[in-house]
Design a protein around this motif. Sequence first.
Motif, PDB file in Angstrom:
ATOM      1  N   ILE A 244      16.804  52.467  13.655  1.00  0.00           N
ATOM      2  CA  ILE A 244      16.372  53.258  14.808  1.00  0.00           C
ATOM      3  C   ILE A 244      15.968  54.646  14.323  1.00  0.00           C
ATOM      4  O   ILE A 244      16.725  55.308  13.609  1.00  0.00           O
ATOM      5  CB  ILE A 244      17.488  53.379  15.855  1.00  0.00           C
ATOM      6  N   ALA A 245      14.773  55.077  14.700  1.00  0.00           N
ATOM      7  CA  ALA A 245      14.279  56.408  14.333  1.00  0.00           C
ATOM      8  C   ALA A 245      14.277  57.286  15.577  1.00  0.00           C
ATOM      9  O   ALA A 245      13.444  57.108  16.469  1.00  0.00           O
ATOM     10  CB  ALA A 245      12.881  56.319  13.739  1.00  0.00           C
ATOM     11  N   GLU A 246      15.231  58.219  15.634  1.00  0.00           N
ATOM     12  CA  GLU A 246      15.299  59.145  16.752  1.00  0.00           C
ATOM     13  C   GLU A 246      14.445  60.377  16.470  1.00  0.00           C
ATOM     14  O   GLU A 246      14.625  61.038  15.451  1.00  0.00           O
ATOM     15  CB  GLU A 246      16.738  59.601  16.989  1.00  0.00           C
ATOM     16  N   PHE A 247      13.526  60.664  17.370  1.00  0.00           N
ATOM     17  CA  PHE A 247      12.739  61.891  17.337  1.00  0.00           C
ATOM     18  C   PHE A 247      12.062  62.153  15.993  1.00  0.00           C
ATOM     19  O   PHE A 247      12.235  63.234  15.403  1.00  0.00           O
ATOM     20  CB  PHE A 247      13.591  63.098  17.723  1.00  0.00           C
ATOM     21  N   PRO A 248      11.325  61.186  15.447  1.00  0.00           N
ATOM     22  CA  PRO A 248      10.603  61.482  14.208  1.00  0.00           C
ATOM     23  C   PRO A 248       9.722  62.713  14.417  1.00  0.00           C
ATOM     24  O   PRO A 248       9.065  62.853  15.453  1.00  0.00           O
ATOM     25  CB  PRO A 248       9.781  60.216  13.965  1.00  0.00           C
ATOM     26  N   GLU A 249       9.697  63.579  13.422  1.00  0.00           N
ATOM     27  CA  GLU A 249       9.023  64.863  13.583  1.00  0.00           C
ATOM     28  C   GLU A 249       7.542  64.804  13.254  1.00  0.00           C
ATOM     29  O   GLU A 249       6.811  65.758  13.534  1.00  0.00           O
ATOM     30  CB  GLU A 249       9.713  65.915  12.713  1.00  0.00           C
ATOM     31  N   THR A 250       7.091  63.717  12.640  1.00  0.00           N
ATOM     32  CA  THR A 250       5.685  63.607  12.243  1.00  0.00           C
ATOM     33  C   THR A 250       5.139  62.228  12.606  1.00  0.00           C
ATOM     34  O   THR A 250       5.894  61.257  12.747  1.00  0.00           O
ATOM     35  CB  THR A 250       5.527  63.802  10.725  1.00  0.00           C
ATOM     36  N   ILE A 251       3.814  62.158  12.715  1.00  0.00           N
ATOM     37  CA  ILE A 251       3.164  60.864  12.936  1.00  0.00           C
ATOM     38  C   ILE A 251       3.418  59.953  11.746  1.00  0.00           C
ATOM     39  O   ILE A 251       3.624  58.740  11.906  1.00  0.00           O
ATOM     40  CB  ILE A 251       1.651  61.072  13.170  1.00  0.00           C
ATOM     41  N   MET A 266      11.626  58.905  21.342  1.00  0.00           N
ATOM     42  CA  MET A 266      11.158  60.287  21.466  1.00  0.00           C
ATOM     43  C   MET A 266      11.808  60.930  22.674  1.00  0.00           C
ATOM     44  O   MET A 266      12.359  60.251  23.546  1.00  0.00           O
ATOM     45  CB  MET A 266       9.629  60.330  21.584  1.00  0.00           C
ATOM     46  N   GLY A 267      11.718  62.247  22.743  1.00  0.00           N
ATOM     47  CA  GLY A 267      12.363  62.985  23.818  1.00  0.00           C
ATOM     48  C   GLY A 267      11.505  63.079  25.064  1.00  0.00           C
ATOM     49  O   GLY A 267      10.332  63.443  24.990  1.00  0.00           O
ATOM     50  N   ALA A 268      12.092  62.776  26.217  1.00  0.00           N
ATOM     51  CA  ALA A 268      11.381  62.938  27.480  1.00  0.00           C
ATOM     52  C   ALA A 268      10.986  64.395  27.737  1.00  0.00           C
ATOM     53  O   ALA A 268       9.898  64.657  28.267  1.00  0.00           O
ATOM     54  CB  ALA A 268      12.230  62.395  28.627  1.00  0.00           C
ATOM     55  N   PRO A 269      11.809  65.392  27.363  1.00  0.00           N
ATOM     56  CA  PRO A 269      11.374  66.778  27.545  1.00  0.00           C
ATOM     57  C   PRO A 269      10.096  67.093  26.765  1.00  0.00           C
ATOM     58  O   PRO A 269       9.292  67.921  27.195  1.00  0.00           O
ATOM     59  CB  PRO A 269      12.563  67.594  27.022  1.00  0.00           C
ATOM     60  N   ASN A 270       9.912  66.443  25.621  1.00  0.00           N
ATOM     61  CA  ASN A 270       8.687  66.611  24.836  1.00  0.00           C
ATOM     62  C   ASN A 270       7.475  66.160  25.657  1.00  0.00           C
ATOM     63  O   ASN A 270       6.420  66.820  25.665  1.00  0.00           O
ATOM     64  CB  ASN A 270       8.821  65.792  23.544  1.00  0.00           C
ATOM     65  N   VAL A 271       7.613  65.053  26.382  1.00  0.00           N
ATOM     66  CA  VAL A 271       6.523  64.576  27.241  1.00  0.00           C
ATOM     67  C   VAL A 271       6.269  65.564  28.373  1.00  0.00           C
ATOM     68  O   VAL A 271       5.122  65.917  28.667  1.00  0.00           O
ATOM     69  CB  VAL A 271       6.870  63.186  27.826  1.00  0.00           C
ATOM     70  N   VAL A 272       7.342  66.024  29.015  1.00  0.00           N
ATOM     71  CA  VAL A 272       7.204  66.931  30.161  1.00  0.00           C
ATOM     72  C   VAL A 272       6.566  68.249  29.752  1.00  0.00           C
ATOM     73  O   VAL A 272       5.711  68.803  30.453  1.00  0.00           O
ATOM     74  CB  VAL A 272       8.581  67.153  30.818  1.00  0.00           C
ATOM     75  N   SER A 276       6.243  69.314  21.488  1.00  0.00           N
ATOM     76  CA  SER A 276       7.598  69.604  21.024  1.00  0.00           C
ATOM     77  C   SER A 276       7.876  71.095  21.153  1.00  0.00           C
ATOM     78  O   SER A 276       6.985  71.927  20.959  1.00  0.00           O
ATOM     79  CB  SER A 276       7.737  69.180  19.553  1.00  0.00           C
ATOM     80  N   HIS A 277       9.136  71.449  21.479  1.00  0.00           N
ATOM     81  CA  HIS A 277       9.479  72.864  21.621  1.00  0.00           C
ATOM     82  C   HIS A 277       9.501  73.577  20.275  1.00  0.00           C
ATOM     83  O   HIS A 277       9.493  74.798  20.221  1.00  0.00           O
ATOM     84  CB  HIS A 277      10.832  73.019  22.326  1.00  0.00           C
ATOM     85  N   ASN A 278       9.539  72.804  19.150  1.00  0.00           N
ATOM     86  CA  ASN A 278       9.578  73.457  17.835  1.00  0.00           C
ATOM     87  C   ASN A 278       8.435  73.023  16.922  1.00  0.00           C
ATOM     88  O   ASN A 278       8.545  73.094  15.701  1.00  0.00           O
ATOM     89  CB  ASN A 278      10.934  73.211  17.167  1.00  0.00           C
ATOM     90  N   GLY A 279       7.338  72.561  17.540  1.00  0.00           N
ATOM     91  CA  GLY A 279       6.131  72.294  16.768  1.00  0.00           C
ATOM     92  C   GLY A 279       6.074  70.949  16.077  1.00  0.00           C
ATOM     93  O   GLY A 279       5.190  70.720  15.243  1.00  0.00           O
ATOM     94  N   ASN A 280       6.978  70.024  16.416  1.00  0.00           N
ATOM     95  CA  ASN A 280       6.935  68.699  15.812  1.00  0.00           C
ATOM     96  C   ASN A 280       5.921  67.800  16.520  1.00  0.00           C
ATOM     97  O   ASN A 280       5.187  68.250  17.395  1.00  0.00           O
ATOM     98  CB  ASN A 280       8.332  68.072  15.845  1.00  0.00           C
ATOM     99  N   ALA A 281       5.902  66.530  16.168  1.00  0.00           N
ATOM    100  CA  ALA A 281       4.925  65.601  16.730  1.00  0.00           C
ATOM    101  C   ALA A 281       5.023  65.548  18.247  1.00  0.00           C
ATOM    102  O   ALA A 281       6.117  65.637  18.826  1.00  0.00           O
ATOM    103  CB  ALA A 281       5.151  64.206  16.145  1.00  0.00           C
TER     104      ALA A 281
END
Length: 382
Positions: A244-251, A266-272, A276-281
């Motif tokens: 399981i890959a949680e929140f991979p930071e890159t494509i 991936m994080g639902a807040p990232n979609v909303v 990403s809040h810190n510049g990730n994918a």
Amino acid sequence: MSALCLTLTGAEVLRPEGVSVEPLGISDGVITDTPTGREVDLSGFMVLPGIVDVHGDGFERHLAPRRGAMKDLGEGLTAAEAELGANGITTATLAQFYSWEGGMRGPEFAERVFTSIASLRARVATDLRPQFRFEVAMLDDYAAVAEMIARHDIGYVVFNDHLPHEALDKGKRPPRLHGQALRIGRNPEKHLEFIQGLHAAMGEVPAALDRLSAELVARGVRLGSHDDRRADQRRAGRARGVAIAEFPETIEAAEEARAGGDAVIMGAPNVVRGNSHNGNASAIELVAMGLVDALASDYHYPSLKRAAFLLADGGLLDLAGAWGLVSTGPARILGLSDRGALRAGLRADLVVLEAGSRKVAATMAAGRISYMSGEAAARFIG
């Protein structure tokens, strides 16, 4: 807490085949294919599968809203469960750290949280499931970690590495070190010395992880990695059984996960947020590429419902596909074949939304009410 026996009528119901207005029967905590019990008219509402949150740490603010303010973790978890129900979440994975960071992320606090979850589970409607987030640099703790995971029967473990390696490599003081040390009651210089020692011993971590992973996989524990950046990191995890890959930071990391058959969260807040809040994918970009199996609340429970509708309204996925990222997908990742869809024989996990506003009006887990308000409550009560 007893399960209800009801037939819901008049609502738009999201079934595996699509949206319909056919009645939905509920009996003894499961969905039935025939009407049963008292009818509840839910015209003007939508009924969707209950949300399965595969990773969330929003409960932390209920455990300690201020430093030292919450002594009884059971009361804090009860408050968190109320928030889960109000957001349509019927299965919640509570992500608790076991970390060198100490305080609410330290080993002693983790023990208290897991004990409290176990004592509360039978007394609430929401299915509360612990996740063990282990900071892999803690070489002296591997035996204790394996014992704690077994004793609390934890079925999902995620490996993290949040050491500030870049600053430590350069011999610099990591940012926020002083405040972090004081927050957990540790002398800042001693704290710096401690994490420098962890950093220096990182070469021993892979072998220790190999042994721990093998033991956990043999016990049937699901393993995940957190914040992979490179394809080789994902391949190394997969070789250990970390599927399981949680929140991979890159494509790159997400594509490697998909190529190897690993699940991607991936994080639902990232979609909303739209990014990403810190510049990730971008989660939206990864969804568009077909690389995401599930969305998680991460730090914000309301984002799960909102993210699914944003994806559907934007035309990126149909409603069934978008809602599947917060129901069917996470249920599959967790190995919960008894939920995630409104189909006869599955658990009666569902969320009732006002059709116009999409506000959560009621939430039911295994046929038991965890949240209800307004007009929907009046109709259920009759």
